[in-house]
Design a protein around this motif. Sequence first.
Motif, PDB file in Angstrom:
ATOM      1  N   GLU A 268      14.350   4.051  -1.395  1.00 42.29           N
ATOM      2  CA  GLU A 268      14.725   5.457  -1.566  1.00 42.29           C
ATOM      3  C   GLU A 268      13.597   6.307  -2.129  1.00 42.29           C
ATOM      4  O   GLU A 268      13.722   7.531  -2.230  1.00 42.29           O
ATOM      5  N   ASN A 269      12.480   5.675  -2.499  1.00 45.46           N
ATOM      6  CA  ASN A 269      11.354   6.394  -3.097  1.00 45.46           C
ATOM      7  C   ASN A 269      10.425   6.910  -1.993  1.00 45.46           C
ATOM      8  O   ASN A 269       9.340   6.375  -1.760  1.00 45.46           O
ATOM      9  N   ALA A 270      10.865   7.961  -1.306  1.00 41.55           N
ATOM     10  CA  ALA A 270      10.143   8.461  -0.128  1.00 41.55           C
ATOM     11  C   ALA A 270       8.712   8.886  -0.435  1.00 41.55           C
ATOM     12  O   ALA A 270       7.799   8.568   0.348  1.00 41.55           O
ATOM     13  N   PRO A 271       8.425   9.610  -1.529  1.00 41.59           N
ATOM     14  CA  PRO A 271       7.031   9.997  -1.797  1.00 41.59           C
ATOM     15  C   PRO A 271       6.108   8.792  -1.980  1.00 41.59           C
ATOM     16  O   PRO A 271       4.971   8.789  -1.511  1.00 41.59           O
ATOM     17  N   MET A 272       6.603   7.772  -2.654  1.00 43.59           N
ATOM     18  CA  MET A 272       5.794   6.572  -2.865  1.00 43.59           C
ATOM     19  C   MET A 272       5.544   5.845  -1.551  1.00 43.59           C
ATOM     20  O   MET A 272       4.432   5.375  -1.283  1.00 43.59           O
ATOM     21  N   LEU A 273       6.557   5.759  -0.719  1.00 41.25           N
ATOM     22  CA  LEU A 273       6.394   5.108   0.586  1.00 41.25           C
ATOM     23  C   LEU A 273       5.356   5.835   1.424  1.00 41.25           C
ATOM     24  O   LEU A 273       4.519   5.208   2.081  1.00 41.25           O
ATOM     25  N   ALA A 274       5.379   7.168   1.398  1.00 40.89           N
ATOM     26  CA  ALA A 274       4.407   7.952   2.162  1.00 40.89           C
ATOM     27  C   ALA A 274       2.999   7.710   1.638  1.00 40.89           C
ATOM     28  O   ALA A 274       2.047   7.586   2.414  1.00 40.89           O
ATOM     29  N   MET A 275       2.845   7.636   0.308  1.00 45.10           N
ATOM     30  CA  MET A 275       1.514   7.467  -0.273  1.00 45.10           C
ATOM     31  C   MET A 275       0.923   6.104   0.056  1.00 45.10           C
ATOM     32  O   MET A 275      -0.244   6.008   0.467  1.00 45.10           O
ATOM     33  N   VAL A 276       1.689   5.025  -0.119  1.00 48.63           N
ATOM     34  CA  VAL A 276       1.115   3.701   0.119  1.00 48.63           C
ATOM     35  C   VAL A 276       0.780   3.511   1.599  1.00 48.63           C
ATOM     36  O   VAL A 276      -0.207   2.854   1.940  1.00 48.63           O
ATOM     37  N   ASN A 277       1.568   4.099   2.476  1.00 48.08           N
ATOM     38  CA  ASN A 277       1.219   4.042   3.905  1.00 48.08           C
ATOM     39  C   ASN A 277      -0.084   4.780   4.168  1.00 48.08           C
ATOM     40  O   ASN A 277      -0.937   4.307   4.933  1.00 48.08           O
ATOM     41  N   LYS A 278      -0.252   5.925   3.548  1.00 53.57           N
ATOM     42  CA  LYS A 278      -1.470   6.720   3.728  1.00 53.57           C
ATOM     43  C   LYS A 278      -2.698   5.985   3.202  1.00 53.57           C
ATOM     44  O   LYS A 278      -3.802   6.117   3.743  1.00 53.57           O
ATOM     45  N   LEU A 279      -2.525   5.196   2.144  1.00 52.96           N
ATOM     46  CA  LEU A 279      -3.638   4.470   1.531  1.00 52.96           C
ATOM     47  C   LEU A 279      -3.931   3.135   2.219  1.00 52.96           C
ATOM     48  O   LEU A 279      -4.773   2.376   1.757  1.00 52.96           O
ATOM     49  N   GLY A 280      -3.236   2.845   3.295  1.00 51.36           N
ATOM     50  CA  GLY A 280      -3.544   1.648   4.069  1.00 51.36           C
ATOM     51  C   GLY A 280      -2.763   0.416   3.687  1.00 51.36           C
ATOM     52  O   GLY A 280      -3.090  -0.694   4.141  1.00 51.36           O
ATOM     53  N   PHE A 281      -1.721   0.555   2.875  1.00 54.13           N
ATOM     54  CA  PHE A 281      -0.854  -0.579   2.587  1.00 54.13           C
ATOM     55  C   PHE A 281       0.077  -0.806   3.779  1.00 54.13           C
ATOM     56  O   PHE A 281       0.434   0.131   4.486  1.00 54.13           O
ATOM     57  N   THR A 282       0.465  -2.038   3.974  1.00 58.53           N
ATOM     58  CA  THR A 282       1.399  -2.370   5.048  1.00 58.53           C
ATOM     59  C   THR A 282       2.608  -3.083   4.452  1.00 58.53           C
ATOM     60  O   THR A 282       2.507  -3.774   3.429  1.00 58.53           O
ATOM     61  N   VAL A 283       3.749  -2.915   5.099  1.00 54.57           N
ATOM     62  CA  VAL A 283       4.969  -3.519   4.592  1.00 54.57           C
ATOM     63  C   VAL A 283       5.024  -4.985   4.989  1.00 54.57           C
ATOM     64  O   VAL A 283       4.637  -5.357   6.108  1.00 54.57           O
ATOM     65  N   CYS A 284       5.454  -5.812   4.052  1.00 53.01           N
ATOM     66  CA  CYS A 284       5.564  -7.252   4.285  1.00 53.01           C
ATOM     67  C   CYS A 284       7.034  -7.639   4.196  1.00 53.01           C
ATOM     68  O   CYS A 284       7.657  -7.456   3.142  1.00 53.01           O
ATOM     69  N   PRO A 285       7.621  -8.162   5.254  1.00 54.13           N
ATOM     70  CA  PRO A 285       9.059  -8.463   5.239  1.00 54.13           C
ATOM     71  C   PRO A 285       9.412  -9.706   4.433  1.00 54.13           C
ATOM     72  O   PRO A 285      10.581  -9.940   4.129  1.00 54.13           O
ATOM     73  N   ASP A 286       8.417 -10.486   4.054  1.00 48.10           N
ATOM     74  CA  ASP A 286       8.674 -11.781   3.420  1.00 48.10           C
ATOM     75  C   ASP A 286       8.697 -11.639   1.895  1.00 48.10           C
ATOM     76  O   ASP A 286       7.679 -11.790   1.220  1.00 48.10           O
TER      77      ASP A 286
END
Length: 305
Positions: A268-286
């Motif tokens: 639910e933390n939309a601003p944080m999700l947008a920032m980490v995506n912009k900084l090159g982080f990728t989501v890990c399902p594991d």
Amino acid sequence: MDFDNTVYVIDPDQDLSRSLAALLGSYDIPVKRCVDAESFLEAVPPESSELSCLLLVLELPGAAGMPLLQQLRAEHQKLPIIATCQGASREMGQQARDAGANDFIEKSLVGAYLFHRLSDLIPGADKLPHTEPSVMEMADGKQGTFRMTHPEDAELQQAFVTALSDRSRYMRFFSGLNKLPAHVLKEFTTPLFPVSYAVVAIITEGEQERQIGVARWAPTGTEGIAEFAVVVADDCQGQGIASRLMQVLIAAATVGGLRRLEGLVLKENAPMLAMVNKLGFTVCPDHDAGPSVSLYVKDLRDSPD
């Protein structure tokens, strides 16, 4: 955690590299100085750079420095490269990343995450070049200073946490915590670079300092991997402070020899999700932290495996 890392610095005037050598030497992190890309490429074959990173000081920012980045990336495909120059812009940063840099950072931020605090801890620090902390002008005209945290910040840190809104504290701690326990406060304000680290954003109101943001990493149970976290005061959110704090964190982690930064983010933390995506982080399902959170990771160098 065991850190086996060499920091190479391509620095024409060697002001940055001399200071880095003095400072990082106290942490058993060797620094090798090169005056230009040619001397670096001659001295460092690709196969010998797996446990290292490169700080590239661009005296001619913008497009003029991009062919050099492309050449270095072509020769050293696995080497983490952090490009730095004075007056870095967002557009220039994207150009640098497109040309092969892992990250691009304002030169003054190097002083913010390293010189401004670590030099205080080293005998003979008065002989090192004086480096001003990094300053960012806020939307309201105030000046935000970025520097490594230290034990004297305990009161600022506690006041910062208690002043956060219930929602901001929940987004950061995933709980109703409203005050840091004494042992946590001590841990938060005494980072042991490169095992742990924290950078804070500070403003001055009247004659009093106030902490308005912090980013940190802490060790995990896995070698070379650290967990990051970042939070900004409610009245200062949306001004790019969290992104700048994270830029410092990523650069410091790369220089310190970490292999990966990772962190849990509430969905639910939309601003944080947008920032980490912009900084090159990728989501890990594991992960096993539950369906309400996502695990975001950023690889700083290839796995030794």
